[in-house]
Scaffold this motif. Sequence first.
Motif, PDB file in Angstrom:
ATOM      1  N   GLY A  63       0.828  -1.202   0.000  1.00 29.39           N
ATOM      2  CA  GLY A  63       0.000   0.000   0.000  1.00 29.39           C
ATOM      3  C   GLY A  63       0.854   1.240   0.000  1.00 29.39           C
ATOM      4  O   GLY A  63       2.092   1.164  -0.091  1.00 29.39           O
ATOM      5  N   GLY A  64       0.220   2.391   0.084  1.00 28.13           N
ATOM      6  CA  GLY A  64       0.956   3.633   0.194  1.00 28.13           C
ATOM      7  C   GLY A  64       1.720   3.671   1.509  1.00 28.13           C
ATOM      8  O   GLY A  64       1.210   3.268   2.550  1.00 28.13           O
ATOM      9  N   SER A  65       2.963   4.150   1.462  1.00 22.64           N
ATOM     10  CA  SER A  65       3.805   4.132   2.663  1.00 22.64           C
ATOM     11  C   SER A  65       3.196   4.920   3.814  1.00 22.64           C
ATOM     12  O   SER A  65       3.349   4.545   4.985  1.00 22.64           O
ATOM     13  CB  SER A  65       5.193   4.686   2.330  1.00 22.64           C
ATOM     14  N   ASP A  66       2.500   6.018   3.499  1.00 24.15           N
ATOM     15  CA  ASP A  66       1.929   6.815   4.580  1.00 24.15           C
ATOM     16  C   ASP A  66       0.824   6.060   5.301  1.00 24.15           C
ATOM     17  O   ASP A  66       0.729   6.081   6.531  1.00 24.15           O
ATOM     18  CB  ASP A  66       1.423   8.162   4.054  1.00 24.15           C
ATOM     19  N   GLY A  67      -0.028   5.363   4.535  1.00 25.83           N
ATOM     20  CA  GLY A  67      -1.099   4.584   5.145  1.00 25.83           C
ATOM     21  C   GLY A  67      -0.571   3.416   5.951  1.00 25.83           C
ATOM     22  O   GLY A  67      -1.093   3.102   7.026  1.00 25.83           O
ATOM     23  N   LEU A  68       0.485   2.775   5.459  1.00 30.06           N
ATOM     24  CA  LEU A  68       1.066   1.654   6.190  1.00 30.06           C
ATOM     25  C   LEU A  68       1.736   2.135   7.470  1.00 30.06           C
ATOM     26  O   LEU A  68       1.634   1.481   8.513  1.00 30.06           O
ATOM     27  CB  LEU A  68       2.072   0.916   5.298  1.00 30.06           C
ATOM     28  N   ALA A  69       2.432   3.259   7.399  1.00 27.24           N
ATOM     29  CA  ALA A  69       3.056   3.811   8.602  1.00 27.24           C
ATOM     30  C   ALA A  69       1.995   4.135   9.646  1.00 27.24           C
ATOM     31  O   ALA A  69       2.177   3.872  10.845  1.00 27.24           O
ATOM     32  CB  ALA A  69       3.860   5.060   8.254  1.00 27.24           C
ATOM     33  N   ALA A  70       0.870   4.700   9.188  1.00 24.91           N
ATOM     34  CA  ALA A  70      -0.218   4.996  10.104  1.00 24.91           C
ATOM     35  C   ALA A  70      -0.786   3.724  10.720  1.00 24.91           C
ATOM     36  O   ALA A  70      -1.124   3.685  11.902  1.00 24.91           O
ATOM     37  CB  ALA A  70      -1.316   5.771   9.375  1.00 24.91           C
ATOM     38  N   PHE A  81       8.458  -3.468   8.364  1.00 25.65           N
ATOM     39  CA  PHE A  81       7.922  -2.342   7.598  1.00 25.65           C
ATOM     40  C   PHE A  81       8.983  -1.902   6.602  1.00 25.65           C
ATOM     41  O   PHE A  81      10.115  -1.608   6.973  1.00 25.65           O
ATOM     42  CB  PHE A  81       7.547  -1.193   8.521  1.00 25.65           C
ATOM     43  N   ALA A  82       8.609  -1.858   5.309  1.00 26.46           N
ATOM     44  CA  ALA A  82       9.496  -1.396   4.243  1.00 26.46           C
ATOM     45  C   ALA A  82       8.818  -0.233   3.541  1.00 26.46           C
ATOM     46  O   ALA A  82       7.755  -0.397   2.949  1.00 26.46           O
ATOM     47  CB  ALA A  82       9.792  -2.524   3.249  1.00 26.46           C
ATOM     48  N   ALA A  83       9.413   0.942   3.609  1.00 24.36           N
ATOM     49  CA  ALA A  83       8.810   2.157   3.070  1.00 24.36           C
ATOM     50  C   ALA A  83       9.543   2.626   1.827  1.00 24.36           C
ATOM     51  O   ALA A  83      10.688   2.232   1.564  1.00 24.36           O
ATOM     52  CB  ALA A  83       8.822   3.262   4.122  1.00 24.36           C
ATOM     53  N   ALA A  84       8.880   3.500   1.065  1.00 23.56           N
ATOM     54  CA  ALA A  84       9.472   4.032  -0.155  1.00 23.56           C
ATOM     55  C   ALA A  84      10.200   5.352   0.080  1.00 23.56           C
ATOM     56  O   ALA A  84      10.694   5.953  -0.867  1.00 23.56           O
ATOM     57  CB  ALA A  84       8.402   4.223  -1.233  1.00 23.56           C
ATOM     58  N   ALA A  85      10.272   5.792   1.329  1.00 20.40           N
ATOM     59  CA  ALA A  85      11.008   7.015   1.655  1.00 20.40           C
ATOM     60  C   ALA A  85      11.265   7.036   3.155  1.00 20.40           C
ATOM     61  O   ALA A  85      10.532   6.429   3.947  1.00 20.40           O
ATOM     62  CB  ALA A  85      10.238   8.265   1.232  1.00 20.40           C
ATOM     63  N   GLU A  86      12.306   7.761   3.551  1.00 20.40           N
ATOM     64  CA  GLU A  86      12.698   7.792   4.952  1.00 20.40           C
ATOM     65  C   GLU A  86      11.699   8.560   5.819  1.00 20.40           C
ATOM     66  O   GLU A  86      11.603   8.309   7.025  1.00 20.40           O
ATOM     67  CB  GLU A  86      14.093   8.392   5.078  1.00 20.40           C
ATOM     68  N   GLU A  87      10.948   9.496   5.229  1.00 18.75           N
ATOM     69  CA  GLU A  87       9.992  10.263   6.009  1.00 18.75           C
ATOM     70  C   GLU A  87       8.930   9.362   6.634  1.00 18.75           C
ATOM     71  O   GLU A  87       8.517   9.585   7.779  1.00 18.75           O
ATOM     72  CB  GLU A  87       9.322  11.325   5.132  1.00 18.75           C
ATOM     73  N   GLN A  88       8.447   8.365   5.878  1.00 17.07           N
ATOM     74  CA  GLN A  88       7.418   7.476   6.417  1.00 17.07           C
ATOM     75  C   GLN A  88       7.997   6.530   7.474  1.00 17.07           C
ATOM     76  O   GLN A  88       7.324   6.208   8.450  1.00 17.07           O
ATOM     77  CB  GLN A  88       6.754   6.683   5.291  1.00 17.07           C
ATOM     78  N   MET A  89       9.240   6.112   7.298  1.00 16.60           N
ATOM     79  CA  MET A  89       9.873   5.303   8.337  1.00 16.60           C
ATOM     80  C   MET A  89      10.058   6.126   9.605  1.00 16.60           C
ATOM     81  O   MET A  89       9.922   5.606  10.720  1.00 16.60           O
ATOM     82  CB  MET A  89      11.225   4.781   7.848  1.00 16.60           C
ATOM     83  N   PRO A 142       5.285   8.874  -0.833  1.00 13.19           N
ATOM     84  CA  PRO A 142       6.628   9.172  -1.323  1.00 13.19           C
ATOM     85  C   PRO A 142       6.720   9.543  -2.791  1.00 13.19           C
ATOM     86  O   PRO A 142       7.447  10.481  -3.158  1.00 13.19           O
ATOM     87  CB  PRO A 142       7.392   7.875  -1.025  1.00 13.19           C
ATOM     88  N   CYS A 143       5.990   8.837  -3.672  1.00 11.73           N
ATOM     89  CA  CYS A 143       6.098   9.167  -5.095  1.00 11.73           C
ATOM     90  C   CYS A 143       5.513  10.542  -5.386  1.00 11.73           C
ATOM     91  O   CYS A 143       5.980  11.250  -6.288  1.00 11.73           O
ATOM     92  CB  CYS A 143       5.437   8.098  -5.964  1.00 11.73           C
TER      93      CYS A 143
END
Length: 249
Positions: A63-70, A81-89, A142-143
């Motif tokens: 899914g979208g990294s922001d939704g998964l982080a949430a 957890f594997a994200a597409a950018a460091e901000e979401q991690m 991230p995209c």
Amino acid sequence: MRRSFLALTALALVSGCSGNGGHEDGGGTVTVLAAASLADVFDRLAERFRAENPGVDLRISYGGSDGLAAAVTQGAPADVFAAAAEEQMAVVTGAGLASEPEIFAGNVLTIAVPEGNPAGITGLADFAREDLTLAVCAPEVPCGAAAEELLGIAGVQARPDTYEEDVRAALNKVGLGEVDAALVYATDVAARPDRVDGVEVPEADSVVNDYPVAVLDDAPNRAAARAFVELLLSDVGQQVLTEAGFRAP
């Protein structure tokens, strides 16, 4: 509201598929939450992981990294957890839910167009054209953040018609011919050569997304979770990622 709904949906899906807990011997279930852009390459790596760890039930939700982080911060019982950018991690580590994330890949944007490029897209400047139907990712994923930065560097005042919740949704719009072009990751275009064409973006190297991965501190199956992360970082894992178009960390 949309982000909250997506996060809760992800939480419900993961909670429903978590199954039994992990075991110190590396058996049991391991649940991975991963950015949508990792779907194809993680599916390939999952086959290898399952072959090497027959006692582990590996389950991956994309899914979208922001939704998964949430979802993680709201209590999703995941292991990795594997994200597409460091901000979401950073959302996850900032909440004290993971430590020592590791960068395992990089990615850049490119332009995806329907086969044959019927609109004659040549570069980022076309994203300012009002006569085209254009897609980008929502700025909170991230995209989308990378697209905003890249367009800003190129000095393009973009006029997108749709903001998609993740990069695969944007790519699907192109494949279905619903938009004339979309800004997506180079790896997404490489994964769909039979459905879309790519238009190279010379400015893309100025915006590289680093992909971090972490074993969550409360992972039910830490042993198997660590084994999956080690596969990503191994020579074999890095080769699979490179073949899929990702950059070395």
